[in-house]
Design an enzyme around this catalytic site. Structure first.
Site, mmCIF file in Angstrom:
data_model
loop_
_atom_site.group_PDB
_atom_site.id
_atom_site.type_symbol
_atom_site.label_atom_id
_atom_site.label_comp_id
_atom_site.label_asym_id
_atom_site.label_seq_id
_atom_site.Cartn_x
_atom_site.Cartn_y
_atom_site.Cartn_z
ATOM 1 N N ARG A 224 70.403 69.788 -16.776
ATOM 2 C CA ARG A 224 71.521 70.612 -17.229
ATOM 3 C C ARG A 224 72.817 70.121 -16.584
ATOM 4 O O ARG A 224 72.812 69.663 -15.440
ATOM 5 C CB ARG A 224 71.294 72.083 -16.857
ATOM 6 N N HIS A 272 73.308 64.773 -25.286
ATOM 7 C CA HIS A 272 72.211 65.743 -25.142
ATOM 8 C C HIS A 272 71.118 65.479 -26.187
ATOM 9 O O HIS A 272 70.703 66.375 -26.929
ATOM 10 C CB HIS A 272 72.739 67.175 -25.279
#
Length: 309
Positions: A224, A272
């Site tokens: 993250r 991502h």
């Protein structure tokens, strides 16, 4: 009873079609289309509007569309006594393992350097590294961390791993707890972050941690964006302690145009995509948990709320 999909910024249509194809008996809605809030017992979500689930008096389960649940747990207004589940999917696990292996090999073979050389029409050979001569450290030994560690071992890397609690992994040198963190980091010529995002791990990739890595270490973050203190990374690269980084996750996504990561020659950026959720692959476990909820049975892949994962 019905299932509600809440995923602002994403097209929910593929999810709805896949759910209806797998089980046409499930009444399924996509927020914010008209629906009876009292009928909703199960929600499938990614980055829901904060506080929205307080409006559903009979909601029992919130299911994440992906492996991460921090986007759910960060909502301070979650209903009481809610059950939260995450996705565990073999295809996503394999995708993540292949991505990390790709980034590690690209680092050893200096692919980013040669990509830059191509734009400069520069013919310049430099010596590359080999997996068997490279120590790589994995932070986080959950489902993804285990799979990544095994993939790297099978490709001849010397693999070290660190987790919050003690683990015993075959072929992997394991460390655990705060007291063993520094020793673990001293081995990590390439450091891979696969930790869950909790209050304990937020901002863990900071200057103090980087300083414990060997000179010239390389950082790969596929967990993250909130794990990383961005200005610390830039400072440690620019002063030469770190040789660079490969980043797939960011504090703000999409990454703003003015962000310094974009043009930094020693930082590799991907949007991502290390492991993407496929509705066709994931929906069967969503439907299984929906049926388990209806039958009063224990859910699969339920999150331990006190741990945050």
């Amino acid at each position: 009873m019905s299932l509600l999909i809440v995923c602002p910024g994403r097209d929910p249509e593929n999810w709805i079609e896949t759910i209806r194809k797998k089980d046409s008996a499930i009444e399924c809605y996509a927020y914010p289309e008209d629906h009876q809030k009292e009928d909703v017992e199960f929600a499938l979500t990614w980055n829901h509007p904060r506080g929205i689930f307080k409006n559903y008096p009979n909601l029992k389960v919130i299911a994440s569309m992906g492996a991460g649940v921090d986007h759910i747990l960060s909502d301070p207004a979650l209903p009481d006594d809610i059950q939260i589940t995450r996705v565990v999917d073999d295809k996503m696990t394999e995708d993540m393992s292949n991505f990390v292996l790709t980034q590690a090999l690209a680092r050893l073979r200096k692919i980013q350097d040669y990509t830059k050389h191509q734009t400069e029409k520069k013919w310049d050979r430099t010596q590359y590294g080999r997996p068997q001569d490279t120590k790589i450290g994995i932070m986080g030994l959950g489902v993804l961390g285990d799979a990544v560690a095994e993939k790297l071992h099978k490709n001849n890397f010397q693999v070290y791993a660190w987790s919050r609690t003690e683990k015993d992994c075959q072929n992997i040198t394991c460390f655990h707890g705060k007291e063993q963190m520094e020793e673990f980091l001293s081995h990590a010529e390439i450091l891979v972050c696969l930790l869950p995002l909790t209050e304990d791990t937020r901002n863990i990739l900071n200057a103090d941690l980087f300083d414990m890595l060997p000179e010239g270490a390389y950082v790969i973050n596929v967990a993250r964006g909130e794990h990383l203190v961005e200005h610390d990374l830039l400072e440690m690269i620019d002063n030469g302690h770190l040789s660079g980084a490969s980043l797939d996750v960011f504090r703000e996504e999409p990454l703003p145009d003015e962000h310094p990561f974009w043009e930094h020659e020693k930082i590799n950026i991907t949007p991502h995509i290390a492991s993407l959720t496929s509705p066709e692959s994931v929906v069967p476990q969503i439907i299984e948990n929906y049926d388990r909820m209806m039958d009063g049975k224990p859910l699969r892949h339920e999150v331990e709320l006190e741990k945050g994962y």
